[in-house]
Write a protein that holds these residues in place. Structure first.
Motif, PDB file in Angstrom:
ATOM      1  N   ILE A 332       0.829  -1.213   0.000  1.00 25.62           N
ATOM      2  CA  ILE A 332       0.000   0.000   0.000  1.00 25.62           C
ATOM      3  C   ILE A 332       0.862   1.260   0.000  1.00 25.62           C
ATOM      4  CG2 ILE A 332      -1.643   1.328   1.367  1.00 25.62           C
ATOM      5  CD1 ILE A 332      -2.950  -1.189   2.230  1.00 25.62           C
ATOM      6  N   THR A 333       1.914   1.253   0.806  1.00 19.22           N
ATOM      7  CA  THR A 333       2.794   2.429   0.897  1.00 19.22           C
ATOM      8  C   THR A 333       3.441   2.736  -0.450  1.00 19.22           C
ATOM      9  OG1 THR A 333       3.257   1.941   3.221  1.00 19.22           O
ATOM     10  CG2 THR A 333       4.800   3.391   2.079  1.00 19.22           C
ATOM     11  N   ALA A 334       3.866   1.709  -1.159  1.00 19.81           N
ATOM     12  CA  ALA A 334       4.507   1.921  -2.460  1.00 19.81           C
ATOM     13  C   ALA A 334       3.540   2.545  -3.460  1.00 19.81           C
ATOM     14  CB  ALA A 334       5.043   0.591  -2.991  1.00 19.81           C
ATOM     15  N   TYR A 335       2.309   2.072  -3.492  1.00 20.62           N
ATOM     16  CA  TYR A 335       1.348   2.591  -4.458  1.00 20.62           C
ATOM     17  C   TYR A 335       0.824   3.974  -4.070  1.00 20.62           C
ATOM     18  CZ  TYR A 335       1.133  -1.837  -6.965  1.00 20.62           C
ATOM     19  OH  TYR A 335       1.440  -2.945  -7.716  1.00 20.62           O
ATOM     20  N   ARG A 336       0.840   4.305  -2.788  1.00 29.41           N
ATOM     21  CA  ARG A 336       0.368   5.620  -2.363  1.00 29.41           C
ATOM     22  C   ARG A 336       1.450   6.692  -2.421  1.00 29.41           C
ATOM     23  NH1 ARG A 336      -3.493   4.157   2.898  1.00 29.41           N
ATOM     24  NH2 ARG A 336      -5.292   3.456   1.664  1.00 29.41           N
ATOM     25  N   GLU A 337       2.663   6.304  -2.716  1.00 25.18           N
ATOM     26  CA  GLU A 337       3.745   7.276  -2.801  1.00 25.18           C
ATOM     27  C   GLU A 337       3.534   8.190  -4.017  1.00 25.18           C
ATOM     28  OE1 GLU A 337       6.661   9.669  -2.512  1.00 25.18           O
ATOM     29  OE2 GLU A 337       6.397   8.153  -0.923  1.00 25.18           O
ATOM     30  N   PRO A 338       3.458   9.514  -3.817  1.00 24.04           N
ATOM     31  CA  PRO A 338       3.245  10.433  -4.955  1.00 24.04           C
ATOM     32  C   PRO A 338       4.358  10.353  -5.999  1.00 24.04           C
ATOM     33  CG  PRO A 338       2.851  11.542  -2.848  1.00 24.04           C
ATOM     34  CD  PRO A 338       3.476  10.229  -2.534  1.00 24.04           C
ATOM     35  N   ASP A 339       5.572  10.154  -5.547  1.00 22.40           N
ATOM     36  CA  ASP A 339       6.707  10.032  -6.467  1.00 22.40           C
ATOM     37  C   ASP A 339       6.769   8.587  -6.959  1.00 22.40           C
ATOM     38  OD1 ASP A 339       9.121   9.872  -7.791  1.00 22.40           O
ATOM     39  OD2 ASP A 339      10.214  11.090  -6.326  1.00 22.40           O
ATOM     40  N   ARG A 340       6.410   8.361  -8.213  1.00 24.32           N
ATOM     41  CA  ARG A 340       6.357   7.000  -8.740  1.00 24.32           C
ATOM     42  C   ARG A 340       7.734   6.338  -8.720  1.00 24.32           C
ATOM     43  NH1 ARG A 340       2.135   5.020 -11.793  1.00 24.32           N
ATOM     44  NH2 ARG A 340       0.281   6.348 -11.837  1.00 24.32           N
ATOM     45  N   GLY A 341       8.759   7.105  -8.998  1.00 30.24           N
ATOM     46  CA  GLY A 341      10.102   6.538  -8.973  1.00 30.24           C
ATOM     47  C   GLY A 341      10.480   6.047  -7.593  1.00 30.24           C
ATOM     48  N   LEU A 342      10.142   6.814  -6.555  1.00 31.56           N
ATOM     49  CA  LEU A 342      10.436   6.406  -5.187  1.00 31.56           C
ATOM     50  C   LEU A 342       9.584   5.205  -4.788  1.00 31.56           C
ATOM     51  CD1 LEU A 342      12.003   6.992  -2.628  1.00 31.56           C
ATOM     52  CD2 LEU A 342      10.190   8.593  -1.940  1.00 31.56           C
ATOM     53  N   GLY A 343       8.301   5.185  -5.218  1.00 37.13           N
ATOM     54  CA  GLY A 343       7.452   4.037  -4.920  1.00 37.13           C
ATOM     55  C   GLY A 343       7.982   2.763  -5.557  1.00 37.13           C
ATOM     56  N   LYS A 344       8.455   2.870  -6.788  1.00 30.39           N
ATOM     57  CA  LYS A 344       9.028   1.709  -7.462  1.00 30.39           C
ATOM     58  C   LYS A 344      10.284   1.227  -6.748  1.00 30.39           C
ATOM     59  CE  LYS A 344      10.973   0.225 -11.888  1.00 30.39           C
ATOM     60  NZ  LYS A 344      11.314   0.629 -13.280  1.00 30.39           N
ATOM     61  N   PRO A 386       2.108   5.457 -16.184  1.00 31.49           N
ATOM     62  CA  PRO A 386       0.904   6.003 -15.519  1.00 31.49           C
ATOM     63  C   PRO A 386      -0.315   5.904 -16.413  1.00 31.49           C
ATOM     64  CG  PRO A 386       2.379   7.762 -16.239  1.00 31.49           C
ATOM     65  CD  PRO A 386       3.131   6.482 -16.437  1.00 31.49           C
ATOM     66  N   GLY A 387      -1.454   5.680 -15.791  1.00 31.63           N
ATOM     67  CA  GLY A 387      -2.692   5.574 -16.552  1.00 31.63           C
ATOM     68  C   GLY A 387      -2.998   4.179 -17.036  1.00 31.63           C
ATOM     69  N   THR A 388      -2.084   3.223 -16.785  1.00 25.50           N
ATOM     70  CA  THR A 388      -2.305   1.846 -17.211  1.00 25.50           C
ATOM     71  C   THR A 388      -2.735   1.023 -16.012  1.00 25.50           C
ATOM     72  OG1 THR A 388      -0.613   2.059 -18.920  1.00 25.50           O
ATOM     73  CG2 THR A 388      -1.271  -0.163 -18.304  1.00 25.50           C
ATOM     74  N   SER A 389      -3.994   0.691 -15.953  1.00 24.45           N
ATOM     75  CA  SER A 389      -4.516  -0.067 -14.823  1.00 24.45           C
ATOM     76  C   SER A 389      -5.658  -0.938 -15.295  1.00 24.45           C
ATOM     77  CB  SER A 389      -4.997   0.870 -13.705  1.00 24.45           C
ATOM     78  OG  SER A 389      -5.673   0.139 -12.706  1.00 24.45           O
ATOM     79  N   ASN A 390      -5.706  -2.147 -14.757  1.00 22.39           N
ATOM     80  CA  ASN A 390      -6.791  -3.057 -15.077  1.00 22.39           C
ATOM     81  C   ASN A 390      -8.036  -2.769 -14.240  1.00 22.39           C
ATOM     82  OD1 ASN A 390      -7.138  -5.048 -17.040  1.00 22.39           O
ATOM     83  ND2 ASN A 390      -7.146  -6.681 -15.524  1.00 22.39           N
ATOM     84  N   GLY A 391      -7.966  -1.723 -13.412  1.00 26.51           N
ATOM     85  CA  GLY A 391      -9.146  -1.343 -12.649  1.00 26.51           C
ATOM     86  C   GLY A 391     -10.310  -0.975 -13.539  1.00 26.51           C
ATOM     87  N   LEU A 392     -10.016  -0.406 -14.723  1.00 25.97           N
ATOM     88  CA  LEU A 392     -11.081  -0.064 -15.666  1.00 25.97           C
ATOM     89  C   LEU A 392     -11.726  -1.319 -16.237  1.00 25.97           C
ATOM     90  CD1 LEU A 392      -9.235   2.862 -17.431  1.00 25.97           C
ATOM     91  CD2 LEU A 392     -11.141   3.041 -15.853  1.00 25.97           C
ATOM     92  N   THR A 393     -10.949  -2.395 -16.343  1.00 29.89           N
ATOM     93  CA  THR A 393     -11.527  -3.668 -16.762  1.00 29.89           C
ATOM     94  C   THR A 393     -12.504  -4.183 -15.709  1.00 29.89           C
ATOM     95  OG1 THR A 393      -9.437  -4.147 -17.896  1.00 29.89           O
ATOM     96  CG2 THR A 393     -10.968  -5.977 -17.591  1.00 29.89           C
ATOM     97  N   GLU A 394     -12.156  -4.001 -14.425  1.00 29.86           N
ATOM     98  CA  GLU A 394     -13.063  -4.383 -13.353  1.00 29.86           C
ATOM     99  C   GLU A 394     -14.329  -3.523 -13.395  1.00 29.86           C
ATOM    100  OE1 GLU A 394     -12.737  -6.890 -11.378  1.00 29.86           O
ATOM    101  OE2 GLU A 394     -10.723  -7.466 -12.021  1.00 29.86           O
TER     102      GLU A 394
END
Length: 435
Positions: A332-344, A386-394
């Motif tokens: 959860i912490t990784a995905y909520r990190e605003p900085d995508r590079g830091l989350g990765k 960014p913007g690529t998520s299977n949540g829209l498929t759900e």
């Protein structure tokens, strides 16, 4: 009335009969419907064989369901002249194809209204049939046939697809036959910010072979244009994409990664609960009382909740739960990190250094760690795209669930796929003025 737009009401214009090549010559209001008597505007007295002028032989009445005006269904009684050629004896009728297709029972305006009601307003076929005063089969067959012509059989429907999402969907809840279908979604408009996602296709079954065969049926140029495939943790979709789309990047979206971590935490909690108390959780049991708190992000915990978690993990009997909880919180912490590079970087560090050190007895946590380690490339690919998520498929699956509920279930899969494409395939009747 000082601002009247017209003085003499024009029934032909008001009911938009001029678009159908008709003119109203009378009306009759019945208890359950409104009937408009019409005639064809364009003359058609020339023989279609020899070109000679024909003479009127009589008239016939063609009844067509029109778009409803008010609460009453509207029926058109079109007076069609019959002609006979004085030279060759050929007999024909006036052409009414502008108003409706041959043998059709709905006018083109009525068909457009039905399509808009089902696709845009999400009405049921029963409601549309009632509003048109036609049988259910009549409305259903007309809508499906026109939708198939305009959308399903459209050769350009798959053009411009660069990002797709794939997931399974339960289309029936009975034991008869295969209850799963594979759903393929076009996510390109969302990635580019040009519009919503749309349903590309639904294929019976859920396996690597099903998705692989669907990809193999697409042209080679189309497959080469696919850049990203978003999916859940099912390895069959991953293998099929790797074989048929070797240059595409596979992305395991956050929704399914978080759900995997949450499921591992819940399974661990239940196992420990059974091991300690030999029963399910009850009011007053520490693990049962913390079941919702455990699934709350650490950054959202109140002081009282934080104290409850700390007190729970002070007991050595709950070590397995603590390990699974830390894994869940790291994701959860990784995905909520605003900085995508830091989350990765954070999630990759956890996968590389922390996951191999999980104790042997933590079965669920080790299974989760093994899955994330095996699919690390797919999990980390999300942070670079960014913007690529299977949540829209759900989300599309949710719309299909609503469709099945409004229809009280489907027994025919082909019918369900056709209705699903109309519901979620990006079809908009207003974009087709020829209706």
């Amino acid at each position: 009335m000082s601002n009247a737009t017209f003085v003499a009401p024009d029934l032909t214009t008001f009911c938009r009969l001029d678009e159908l090549g008709l003119v109203a010559v009378g009306q009759r209001l019945e208890r359950v419907r409104a009937v408009l008597r019409c005639r064809v505007v364009a003359p058609d007295q020339w023989c279609r064989r020899c070109g000679c002028e024909g003479r009127v032989r009589g008239t016939v009445i063609r009844r067509l369901a029109h778009e409803p005006l008010g609460w009453r269904p509207t029926t058109l009684e079109v007076v069609v002249r019959r002609y006979k050629c004085s030279e060759c004896g050929h007999v024909w009728r006036q052409d009414t194809s502008t108003a409706a297709a041959p043998r059709a029972k709905l006018t083109k305006r009525g068909l457009r209204w039905a399509l808009e009601g089902i696709v845009v307003q999400h009405l049921s076929v029963a409601r549309v049939a009632e509003a048109l005063a036609v049988a259910w089969n009549t409305a259903n067959d007309a809508v499906l046939a026109e939708g198939k012509r305009l959308l399903i059989d459209d050769p350009d429907r798959f053009d411009g697809v660069n990002v797709i999402g794939v997931d399974e969907h339960v289309w029936r809840h009975t034991s008869k036959g295969d209850k799963y279908v594979t759903v393929i979604i076009d996510l390109t408009p969302v990635r580019d910010g040009t519009g919503p996602s749309r349903l590309l296709d639904m294929v019976e079954g859920r396996s690597q072979a099903v998705f692989k065969d669907w990809l193999a049926d697409r042209p080679q140029t189309w497959r080469e244009g696919v850049e990203i495939v978003a999916m859940d943790g099912f390895t069959g979709f991953k293998s099929a994409a790797a074989e048929e789309l070797p240059d595409a990047v596979t992305v395991m979206d956050p929704f399914h990664v978080v759900r995997l971590a949450g499921d591992a935490l819940e399974q661990t909690r239940r196992k420990v609960q059974q091991h300690i108390h030999a029963r399910r959780g009850r009011k007053g049991d520490p693990l049962y009382s913390c079941r919702r708190t455990l699934l709350t992000g650490a950054g959202l915990l109140t002081g009282k909740q934080h104290a409850r978690i700390t007190g729970l993990f002070a007991d050595e009997r709950y070590v397995e739960v603590e390990v699974a909880w830390h894994l869940y919180q790291n994701v959860i912490t990784a995905y909520r990190e605003p900085d995508r590079g830091l989350g990765k970087f954070f999630l990759n560090h956890q996968i590389q250094t922390q996951y191999p050190t999980i104790p042997t007895g933590c079965t669920e946590a080790r299974r989760l760690a093994a899955t994330l380690t095996k699919r690390a490339g797919d999990v980390l690919a999300y942070f670079d795209r960014p913007g690529t998520s299977n949540g829209l498929t759900e989300a599309t699956n949710g719309r299909l669930e609503h469709l099945r509920g409004s229809a009280l279930g489907f027994r025919n899969l082909k019918h369900y796929i056709a209705r699903g494409l109309l519901e979620c395939g990006g079809f908009r009747p207003q974009l087709h003025p020829q209706l």
